[in-house]
Enzyme design. Structure first.
Site, short mmCIF file in Angstrom:
data_model
loop_
_atom_site.label_atom_id
_atom_site.label_comp_id
_atom_site.label_asym_id
_atom_site.label_seq_id
_atom_site.Cartn_x
_atom_site.Cartn_y
_atom_site.Cartn_z
N THR A 361 0.81 -1.22 0.00
CA THR A 361 0.00 0.00 0.00
C THR A 361 0.85 1.27 0.00
O THR A 361 0.31 2.37 -0.13
CB THR A 361 -0.97 0.00 1.19
OG1 THR A 361 -0.30 -0.52 2.35
CG2 THR A 361 -2.17 -0.89 0.90
N GLU A 362 2.17 1.12 0.14
CA GLU A 362 3.10 2.25 -0.05
C GLU A 362 4.47 1.71 -0.43
O GLU A 362 4.95 0.75 0.19
CB GLU A 362 3.29 3.08 1.23
CG GLU A 362 2.20 4.06 1.56
CD GLU A 362 2.52 4.89 2.80
OE1 GLU A 362 3.72 5.10 3.10
OE2 GLU A 362 1.57 5.34 3.45
N ASN A 363 5.08 2.34 -1.41
CA ASN A 363 6.48 2.11 -1.76
C ASN A 363 6.87 3.25 -2.70
O ASN A 363 6.11 3.62 -3.59
CB ASN A 363 6.65 0.75 -2.46
CG ASN A 363 8.06 0.52 -3.00
OD1 ASN A 363 8.29 0.57 -4.21
ND2 ASN A 363 9.01 0.29 -2.11
#
EC number: 3.2.1.21
Length: 450
Positions: A361-363
């Site tokens: 969900t984040e990178n």
């Protein structure tokens, strides 16, 4: 513009059902800090204090997403991104943290949700991305057990007003970061320090995560419900038993402390003895109320940490050896660029039997970007994203559970204690004029998703 040069990657390799998206957070982009009845958040207060934020930056205007959301949603559409993750500002909806509800805040998020759906973009809501109403912090914030009830009341309101159109929900964002940085180290809002504050906040946040999820399940039975955890691949500096044990303690703290109780495994006290102090705050039925059967778990991974034993560091007996000291390539945040970390983290979390689905969900990465002749040639960020997608592809080929990838972030934004110095966006923002410019990385991603 010519077709942006591609690596060997193409979207089809990931399969038709793989989710592609981009992530943001309310406090980091919205601005409009007191518009239309919004209450003050702990971050509004923290950023107003001298010396807390690099260069004295604040988020009073940020990216002005509050007023320019339609323009930014049009840019998401232009980049071919089908899923948009954003957070709701709790004090915009409930200025004092509890009833009454601020109708103007509800209308604002209704407009965003409707604009996304009208544009064919799927909204993904994060209920809590760190901006606790300041009115609740004056009562102890997350160190107060009543925070579980306050949060539950807020979740009910969001479910009631947005649940008819929003299918995808994330309860809480990166609990280990905001409890550790905000309640133990004091470097993030609300700036509290000490093991007691940290342990109380940790336990109440975990209870609130499960409580919030249960409310969503009850109010929106068909919803796709998840919650997100920051995770970091941990390696011991040497083969010595001391360093290996130190790495295990850091891994327990950063990667296990919040996910294991949610999965019904309890807190990992045997591998991190300081967690036994949690027993002072655990009441009779708490252990039954910590877990929830989530539809998906969001993992947020940016780097790896190398750890050595250090008896000078209390509670954990370990020290991180910085990327700078190791003389490795790093980002503007000082984080090592190490794409295999993502594969290792996926492998680790795949070992938990209770996780149904994993989504990254984040990178993403912060690099010093230069706007020149109307273009931002951020080749390092483009390569960072490509290299991490290759790790996801490898994980999928190895049969690991990973079913989506959201880039952090859509636009450059207010990066917490780093202010505007760390730019993570696919889109460059001139914070003086609010001019948007799609970067090379954004154009590559657009091309990849087309």
């Amino acid at each position: 513009m010519n077709k942006i040069e591609n690596s060997f990657l193409n979207k089809d390799q990931f399969g038709d059902d793989f989710l592609w998206g981009v992530s943001t957070a309310a406090f980091q982009i919205e601005g409009a800090h007191d518009a239309d009845g919004k209450g003050s958040s702990i971050w509004d207060v923290f950023t107003s204090q001298k010396g807390k934020i690099k260069n004295g930056h604040h988020a009073l205007t940020a990216c002005d997403f509050y007023n320019s959301y339609q323009n930014d949603i049009d840019l998401i559409r232009e980049l071919n991104i089908p899923n948009f993750r954003f957070s709701i500002s709790w004090p915009r909806i409930m200025p004092t943290g509890v009833h009454p509800v601020n109708q103007a805040g509800i209308e604002y998020y209704n407009k965003i949700i409707d604009a996304l759906l009208d544009t064919g973009i799927e909204p993904w809501i994060t209920l809590y991305h760190w901006d606790l109403p300041h009115a609740l912090e004056t009562k102890g914030g997350w160190t107060n057990r009543e925070s579980v009830s306050w949060f539950s009341e807020y979740v009910e309101v969001c479910a009631q007003y947005f649940g008819d159109r929003v299918k995808n929900w994330m309860v809480i964002n990166e609990p280990s970061v905001f409890t550790g940085a905000g309640y133990f180290l004091g470097i993030h809002a609300p700036g509290k320090k000490g093991i007691t504050n940290y342990l109380k906040a940790m336990h109440h946040v975990t209870l609130a995560t499960a409580a919030g999820a249960k409310i969503l399940r009850n109010k929106i039975p068909e919803a796709n419900i998840g919650t997100t955890f920051s995770c970091t691949h941990i390696e011991a500096a040497t083969e010595s038993a001391k360093d290996i044990e130190a790495a295990k303690r850091v891994d327990t703290l950063l990667n296990r402390t919040f996910i294991e109780p949610i999965l019904g495994l309890g807190y990992p006290q045997s591998d991190l003895p300081v967690l036994k102090k949690l027993n002072n705050y655990i009441l009779d039925d708490d252990l039954n109320n910590l877990s929830f059967d989530f539809d998906f778990i969001g993992l947020q991974c940016y780097t790896r940490e190398v750890v050595k034993s250090s008896m000078l560091i209390p509670y954990i007996g370990a020290e991180l050896i910085s990327a700078e000291k190791r003389n490795v390539i790093s980002t503007e945040m000082g984080w090592e660029v190490y794409p295999p970390a993502l594969y290792h983290v996926l492998k680790k979390f795949n070992e938990y039997k209770g996780i149904k689905k994993i989504i990254i969900t984040e990178n993403g990465a912060a690099f010093p970007d230069t706007l020149s002749n109307g273009k931002v040639y951020d080749i390092k960020r483009t390569h960072y994203i490509q290299d991490h997608l290759e790790q996801i592809l490898k994980a999928r080929k190895d049969g690991l559970n990973v079913e989506g990838y959201f880039v952090w972030s859509l636009t450059d934004n207010f990066e917490w204690a780093e202010g505007y110095n760390a730019r993570f966006g696919l889109i460059h923002v001139d914070f003086d004029t609010q001019q948007r410019t799609i970067k090379h990385s954004g154009l590559w991603f657009k091309d990849f998703l087309s």
